[in-house]
Design an enzyme around this catalytic site. Structure first.
Site, short mmCIF file in Angstrom:
data_model
loop_
_atom_site.label_atom_id
_atom_site.label_comp_id
_atom_site.label_asym_id
_atom_site.label_seq_id
_atom_site.Cartn_x
_atom_site.Cartn_y
_atom_site.Cartn_z
N ASP A 225 4.55 25.45 24.00
CA ASP A 225 4.21 24.10 23.53
C ASP A 225 5.28 23.58 22.56
OD1 ASP A 225 2.09 22.02 23.43
OD2 ASP A 225 2.10 22.50 21.30
N GLU B 91 11.27 43.41 28.51
CA GLU B 91 10.85 44.82 28.35
C GLU B 91 9.75 45.18 29.34
OE1 GLU B 91 9.45 45.63 24.39
OE2 GLU B 91 11.30 44.83 23.50
C1 GLC Z 1 2.19 19.32 23.50
C2 GLC Z 1 0.90 19.35 24.30
C3 GLC Z 1 0.01 18.25 23.79
C4 GLC Z 1 -0.30 18.52 22.34
C5 GLC Z 1 0.97 18.66 21.52
C6 GLC Z 1 0.70 19.26 20.18
O1 GLC Z 1 2.92 18.18 23.70
O2 GLC Z 1 1.18 19.23 25.65
O3 GLC Z 1 -1.16 18.14 24.55
O4 GLC Z 1 -1.06 17.46 21.82
O5 GLC Z 1 1.90 19.51 22.14
O6 GLC Z 1 0.37 20.62 20.29
#
Ligand code: GLC
Length: 544
Positions: A200, A259
């Site tokens: 993310d 790993e």
């Molecule tokens: C990313 C995710 C989104 C979220 C953001 C904060 O962009 O896809 O849904 O709100 O990160 O974590």
């Protein structure tokens, strides 16, 4: 399952778990619902699933506010359910990717609670980014992605950074405990058979020391006109997006993934809007793949698509990584609705222009044939195989995306692409839940879009996806491999060759187009005209 480098050609199906299927009747999707419907994904012909965060969370940002990275949210199930799911997916030759959220935790994470209970300057605060303000103002001008300042003040006067919601405090990636804890989390899930992670906001972890103002810097960098061409200006450096230091973290993660046997894989969510910057995440000691948001945000226009595809392929070839292609996800308006507009703006969903869903569907049919014929891998977002449109008329009082509140009710947010899937029947909840309500209401006209209604109908979106994905598996030319655009006389038509003996043609124009010489038609998004032309807004797969 032992085939090496499966990810170079993989089609990965995104499971937005809250809206996929509900197994316990509370109206929120869960692991039991996903297990019950795994066959849908296997029968579709996907190679893997990516599951949005399923960890314990107050759900201020739909699970992207994680309070424990090594457990499962009770509303989604238990760790045992998670382990069963991984096993059952593997039994169906589906690999499983989870979603890791390293930029921020939830404000309910024990570390953040401890930080709040500790004085300024204490080691507990140092795991996050606490700073003194400037007078009664925040430390700098950084803005939250969801609207408003990126800083919130606590009772003793210090401010903490949150690039997203105040309930998502940013971690301090200079802190060795932060780094060590995330490698523990990776191992925890890898040891349970998980095949990889989607990372993310992978481009945000490192912040410029000294926290300078963003000032006039725009994000992403705007294109400027040079001698009649739009070009991106040289990179100027942003204090919190896409900093060079972030790559060192991913080199460590890659070594850890390597790993394992088989090696585990990563896909980066990095909104850098520039294939050259993106490819830096894909150098051979870093991440395996990254979402291609440049493709997702390109309007349905031949010249724009050609440019995006050419740039993407060139930059990926340069680092030896396979490109990926994606049309929709849980953060953007569904592409049927984006393509339904004659006016499209790169990267923005234009809702004030008139929409023709019929046109949107027609273009989406062509788009999936284009997407699956391009070299490398692809990501599908649950529900696109049903041709679901964006739900643009959710009532204000059901909206849950933090964007709605943080923007002072000016941006409606992302709930419209997160509406629970229709599985069967003609009225809500369409088999999504054994209960009566769903966490977001479903439209009343989704009966014909259900999996049940589309199954066996050769004209349906679902059957087009199934056929295309199965053909892709059995066609040697598709997936990773060579790629060459052809010169076409009509500027509204794109045609490209894949070896051996495969050609894809896409007609972005408004009139039927002739096809190049070929052996037979493997698949077309709509029937060809009686004299063998490719209709408008259509695509075809040809075997030469
Ligand atoms: C990313 C995710 C989104 C979220 C953001 C904060 O962009 O896809 O849904 O709100 O990160 O974590």
């Amino acid at each position: 399952m032992a085939q090496p480098e499966w990810w170079r050609s993989a089609v990965i199906y995104q499971v937005y778990i809250r809206s996929f299927a509900d197994g316990d009747g509370d109206g929120l999707g869960d692991i039991a619902g996903l297990r019950a419907h795994l066959d849908h994904i296997a029968a579709l012909g996907a190679d893997a699933i990516w599951i949005n965060p399923w960890y314990p969370s107050p759900m201020i940002d739909a699970g992207y506010d994680v309070s424990d990275y090594r457990a499962v949210e009770p509303r989604f199930g238990t760790l045992t359910d998670a382990e069963l799911l991984v096993r059952e997916a593997h039994d169906r030759d589906l690999r499983v990717l989870l979603d890791i959220v390293p930029n921020h935790t939830s404000s309910e994470h024990p570390w953040f609670r401890q930080a709040l209970a500790s004085p300024p300057g204490s080691p507990a605060r140092d795991r996050f980014l606490f700073r003194p303000g400037k007078g009664d103002q925040p430390p700098n001008d950084w803005r939250s992605v969801f609207g408003g300042p990126a800083w919130t003040q606590v009772a003793d006067g210090q401010w903490y950074l949150h690039l997203f919601d105040p309930a998502q405090p940013d971690l301090n990636w200079d802190h060795p405990e932060v780094r060590a804890d995330f490698t523990d989390t990776l191992r925890f899930w890898f040891d349970r058979g998980v095949d990889g992670f989607r990372i993310d906001v992978a481009h945000s972890l490192v912040k410029e020391r000294g926290f300078p103002d963003v000032g006039e810097l725009t994000w992403p960098p705007t294109r400027i006109e040079v001698e009649g061409h739009l070009v991106r200006p040289p990179w100027t450096g942003h204090p919190h997006w896409d900093r060079d230091e972030v790559h060192e973290i991913y080199r460590e993660w890659r070594a850890l993934a390597d790993e394992y046997t088989p090696p585990r894989v990563f896909v980066a969510e990095a909104w850098v809007d520039d294939p050259a910057r993106l490819s830096r995440y894909l150098r051979n000691d870093e991440l395996h793949t990254a979402f291609n948001f440049g493709y997702l945000t390109t309007p349905w226009l031949a010249a724009d698509m050609r440019k995006t595809i050419e740039e993407t392929v060139a930059e990926h070839v340069a680092v030896g990584a396979p490109p990926t292609w994606v049309l929709s996800n849980h953060d953007v308006a569904r592409h049927v609705s984006r393509y339904a507009r004659l006016t499209q703006v790169a990267g923005r969903h234009v809702t004030d222009a008139p929409a023709s869903l019929e046109l949107g569907i027609r273009r989406a049919r062509a788009a999936i044939l284009l997407t699956l014929a391009l070299p490398g891998g692809a990501y599908l977002y649950q529900g696109e195989e049903l041709g679901l449109p964006e739900v643009e008329d959710l009532p204000d009082d059901v909206l849950q995306d933090p964007t709605w509140e943080r923007s002072g009710h000016t941006a409606r947010g992302r709930d419209g692409c997160r509406v629970p899937l229709p599985w069967s029947g003609t009225t809500p909840p369409y088999g999504f839940t054994t209960g009566t309500t769903t966490w977001l209401p479903q439209p009343h006209d989704w009966g014909p879009l259900s999996v049940e209604a589309q199954t066996g109908d050769p004209t349906s979106m679902l059957e087009l996806y199934r056929t295309a994905l199965h053909l892709r598996r059995t066609t040697e030319a598709l997936g990773d491999g060579t790629f060459r655009f052809r010169d076409t006389p009509d500027t509204d038509v794109l045609a490209f060759d894949r070896d051996p003996a495969f050609t894809c043609v896409v007609n972005f124009g408004t009139t039927p187009a002739p096809l190049p010489e070929h052996g037979h038609v493997a698949l077309s998004s709509v029937p060809l005209t009686p004299d063998g032309l490719l209709p408008d807004n259509a695509a075809v797969w040809l075997v030469r």
